[in-house]
Structures are given as structure tokens and as C-alpha cells.
Enzyme design. Sequence first.
Site, short mmCIF file in Angstrom:
data_model
loop_
_atom_site.label_atom_id
_atom_site.label_comp_id
_atom_site.label_asym_id
_atom_site.label_seq_id
_atom_site.Cartn_x
_atom_site.Cartn_y
_atom_site.Cartn_z
N GLY A 43 -4.76 33.77 27.00
CA GLY A 43 -6.17 33.74 27.40
C GLY A 43 -7.15 33.89 26.26
O GLY A 43 -8.33 34.16 26.47
N ASP A 65 -3.14 20.54 21.28
CA ASP A 65 -2.43 21.82 21.19
C ASP A 65 -0.92 21.61 21.09
O ASP A 65 -0.24 22.27 20.29
CB ASP A 65 -2.75 22.70 22.41
CG ASP A 65 -4.24 22.94 22.53
OD1 ASP A 65 -4.96 22.75 21.54
OD2 ASP A 65 -4.68 23.32 23.63
N HIS A 111 -13.00 19.07 21.39
CA HIS A 111 -13.25 18.14 22.52
C HIS A 111 -13.30 16.69 22.02
O HIS A 111 -13.97 15.85 22.63
CB HIS A 111 -14.52 18.52 23.29
CG HIS A 111 -14.33 19.76 24.11
ND1 HIS A 111 -14.07 19.73 25.46
CD2 HIS A 111 -14.32 21.07 23.76
CE1 HIS A 111 -13.92 20.98 25.91
NE2 HIS A 111 -14.06 21.81 24.89
N THR A 112 -12.59 16.43 20.96
CA THR A 112 -12.46 15.06 20.47
C THR A 112 -11.12 14.45 20.87
O THR A 112 -10.99 13.23 20.91
CB THR A 112 -12.58 15.02 18.93
OG1 THR A 112 -11.78 16.09 18.40
CG2 THR A 112 -14.01 15.21 18.47
N ASP A 113 -10.13 15.31 21.17
CA ASP A 113 -8.78 14.74 21.39
C ASP A 113 -8.73 13.83 22.61
O ASP A 113 -8.18 12.73 22.54
CB ASP A 113 -7.69 15.84 21.42
CG ASP A 113 -7.83 16.88 22.51
OD1 ASP A 113 -8.86 16.91 23.22
OD2 ASP A 113 -6.87 17.69 22.66
N SER A 127 10.70 36.17 31.34
CA SER A 127 9.68 36.39 30.32
C SER A 127 9.46 37.89 30.18
O SER A 127 9.49 38.62 31.18
CB SER A 127 8.36 35.73 30.73
OG SER A 127 7.29 36.37 30.08
N GLY A 171 -7.52 31.46 23.82
CA GLY A 171 -7.85 30.15 23.25
C GLY A 171 -6.99 29.80 22.05
O GLY A 171 -7.38 28.96 21.23
N LEU A 172 -5.82 30.43 21.92
CA LEU A 172 -4.94 30.13 20.78
C LEU A 172 -3.73 29.32 21.21
O LEU A 172 -2.73 29.23 20.52
CB LEU A 172 -4.49 31.45 20.10
CG LEU A 172 -5.63 32.30 19.54
CD1 LEU A 172 -5.10 33.59 18.92
CD2 LEU A 172 -6.47 31.53 18.51
C1 GLA Z 1 -8.19 22.90 24.71
C2 GLA Z 1 -7.33 21.70 25.07
C3 GLA Z 1 -7.24 20.71 23.92
C4 GLA Z 1 -8.63 20.37 23.37
C5 GLA Z 1 -9.44 21.64 23.13
C6 GLA Z 1 -10.86 21.34 22.74
O1 GLA Z 1 -7.55 23.65 23.71
O2 GLA Z 1 -6.03 22.12 25.42
O3 GLA Z 1 -6.56 19.55 24.34
O4 GLA Z 1 -9.29 19.48 24.22
O5 GLA Z 1 -9.46 22.49 24.27
O6 GLA Z 1 -10.91 20.72 21.50
#
Ligand code: GLA
Length: 408
Positions: free
Chosen positions: A147, A197, A59-61, A92, A149-150
Amino acid sequence: MSTRSEPVRRAPQSRTQTGPGPAASDVATRAVAGFRSRYAGKPAGCWAAPGRVNLIGEHTDYNDGYVLPFALPLRTVVAAAPRGDEGWTVWSELADDPVEFGPSAVDEPGKVTGWAAYVAGVVWALRDAGHTVPGARLAIASDVPLGSGLSSSAALEAAVLTALADLGGLDLPAQKQPRLAQRAENAYVGAPTGIMDQSAAIRCRAGHALFLDCRDESVEHIPFDLDAAGLAVLVVDSRASHRHADGEYASRRAACERAAAALGVPALRDVPVAGLDAALGRLPDDETLRRVRHVVTENQRVLDTVELLRTGQVREIGPLLTASHVSMRDDFEITVPEIDTAVEAALGAGALGARMTGGGFGGCVLALVDADRADRVADTVRAAYAACGFTAPGTVTVLPAPGATRLT
Ligand code: GLA
């Protein structure tokens, strides 16, 4: 972030993937086979883009700060060929029927929905930036679990973007591609993510973590040689569903923007650690204070991690990873019980550091472990899950893989 509604494919149970080996060629084979069976003829080429884990910097981006992701050896592959007209057909392996759309569906955001919105979003973003996008047939296969988080969405966007840029001979340097892929996700799909990402999916290098300054998008490829250090990164899929993830993510982002405005700075990146106490004293409430403290200290932890890695001190980054987790748990409040259980169990079994990775409210944990202890740590996490009655987690060890590339 994902707003997709397809069934969630999960990370494999306890297996070691050390690079784009058999799994990567399998996925390319599936994409080509899908292309051949859906469309007449052969694809003109295959393009791949990876999922990612973020080593540190959460959550820094979107606060113009620093992140340090690396690419996974799990990839999305697009087999594609020109269509000869101004239209796009997308298949797909996770959907029954291809989706077809023409230029009118990409003249403004939101007209294509569901999983194909990520593809239409890329076409829209490229056209909106003035590029002539070739009509194409695309077939998509992926090993990036959805789903979890990758960053399956960024992998899809990056693979499609690279394919269309190559097919159309577009003048599009790699450093400009992440913003376009992010626009697809933010403006077309409607998920308010930062730039991490898509940057990871496009700009990462094998054997390195990507030190990205999200303000000017400059990068440094930081060697992350786990083998040489006798270490491994264990990724644990928490199996926790992303409960309210999209709304919570947006609310954290909005809170950071309000806090920056209250402090009179363009972004929280501009609050130095040395000035943190003074800044915190000017904030209206305890919750805002904790959100700001997370972002400011997390940026510093990224810088400290980079410093250690530059001098080959890989083991020493462990405490920074764990401190990042504590900050996400207590200050940013984005973890869930499954995630905290996995982190605590990994640390209890001797991990050098462990943290949630990604946007939060589920997703994955990464643990830095001695390579010969990875199985024991994974077993301990599974046992802790069983004791809590949670769905068994997935575990996999990974090495940093390359970013988006043309395969054939
Ligand atoms: C998700 C978002 C990123 C980033 C992260 C937290 O992956 O897509 O842009 O904010 O959460 O670091």
C-alpha cells in the site's frame, strides 16, 4: 495498484539500504522457514522479485509511452517445491492460513480472492497462454511495504511467475513475462494497471534504471550511478492512504483513452510535443486538455532524463523530476497534501529534484539529493509533516537493485 486487504506493512523509518544485503537474506530466510514449518520437507528453490520506484514517466505506460523505473533492494521471496499433482498451496507470512486451490479455480478469472488472487492470477495467465503449470507449494515473505506505491503486487506476481516458470521448465523468455504478470493483475485481480511495474520487477538491472518503451516493450538499461555522482535517492513514504486510488486511476486511464480517440491517434504517445498546442486546441474541455498535457510533456521529460543520464549528467535531471511533480499535481491532479508537503520540504532543504512516484493519491515521493544531505532532507520532511499534523513519514535511501532472480 493494490486491492489487497491485509494490514499494511510500512517502509522502515530512516535507514539506508544500499543493495540486496541483510534485508534480502532475512526475507529469504523467512520464506524458507515458513515453507519448512507449513509443509513437510525443503523447498526446491527460492525466487525473489523487487518492488520499484519510478524515476520519471508517470501514467505514461498505458498511453504506450515511456517510463524509467528502477528496482528497489526490497524484495518478495517465494520458496517453492512441486506438489506432485495439479493443485497449488500458498502461504504468506502476512496471513494465518495457507490458501489452497485446484485447476477449476484458475479456469477463469476471479475465483480466488484476497491476497492469493495475485498467485492464482499468475497460474491462470500462464495456463491461458498455453503453458502447463506445475502444481506447487509456495511460501511467501516480503520486505516490500504494502500500500505504499512501491509495487508490492508486481513483486509478488513476478516472484511467483519466475518460481513456477523455473519449476515447470517453461519456455518463457524474460521479455515475455511482464505481460503475463500484468494479465494476472488486470484480468484476474481486476486492477487496470499498465506494464511498468511488472517490467521493472522482472527486467531491471542493478545500478541501472530501466528505459522502457511501453509500446513495443523494448528496453535499454541506463546507468544510474548515484555513488559516483555523490548523490542519493531518498524515498519518502507519505503514509497517505490510497484514497479512492483504484477508481481515480481507472478514471485517468479512461480520460486518456477518450482523448486519444478524440484526437484520432492510437494512443497519447502519438501526440508529439511539437504538436501539443494544436492537439490541445482540439480537445473538448479544460480538464481533458490538462490530462493530455501531462502525458505528452511527461513522455518528453522521460526522453530528456534518459539523454542526460546517458551522458552521466545525473545532477542535471533534478529539474525534470520536479517539473514532473508539478505536472502531476496541477494537470493530472493525482497528488495529495502529504505528498505535496514532502516534495516542497525536500526541495526547500536542498534536494536537486523531487516528485511523487507511482500511481498517485498517496504512496511515495522520491528526492534526488547530495548524499551528505540526505539526512537533513529527511529531517526537514519529518518536521514539515509534524507542523501539518500528518502521521510521521518513513524515509529510506536506495540504490538500483536487480530484477527477479533465482536465489537458491
Ligand atoms: C501504477 C500502475 C502502473 C503505472 C503507474 C503510474 O503503479 O501499476 O502501471 O500506470 O501507476 O505511472
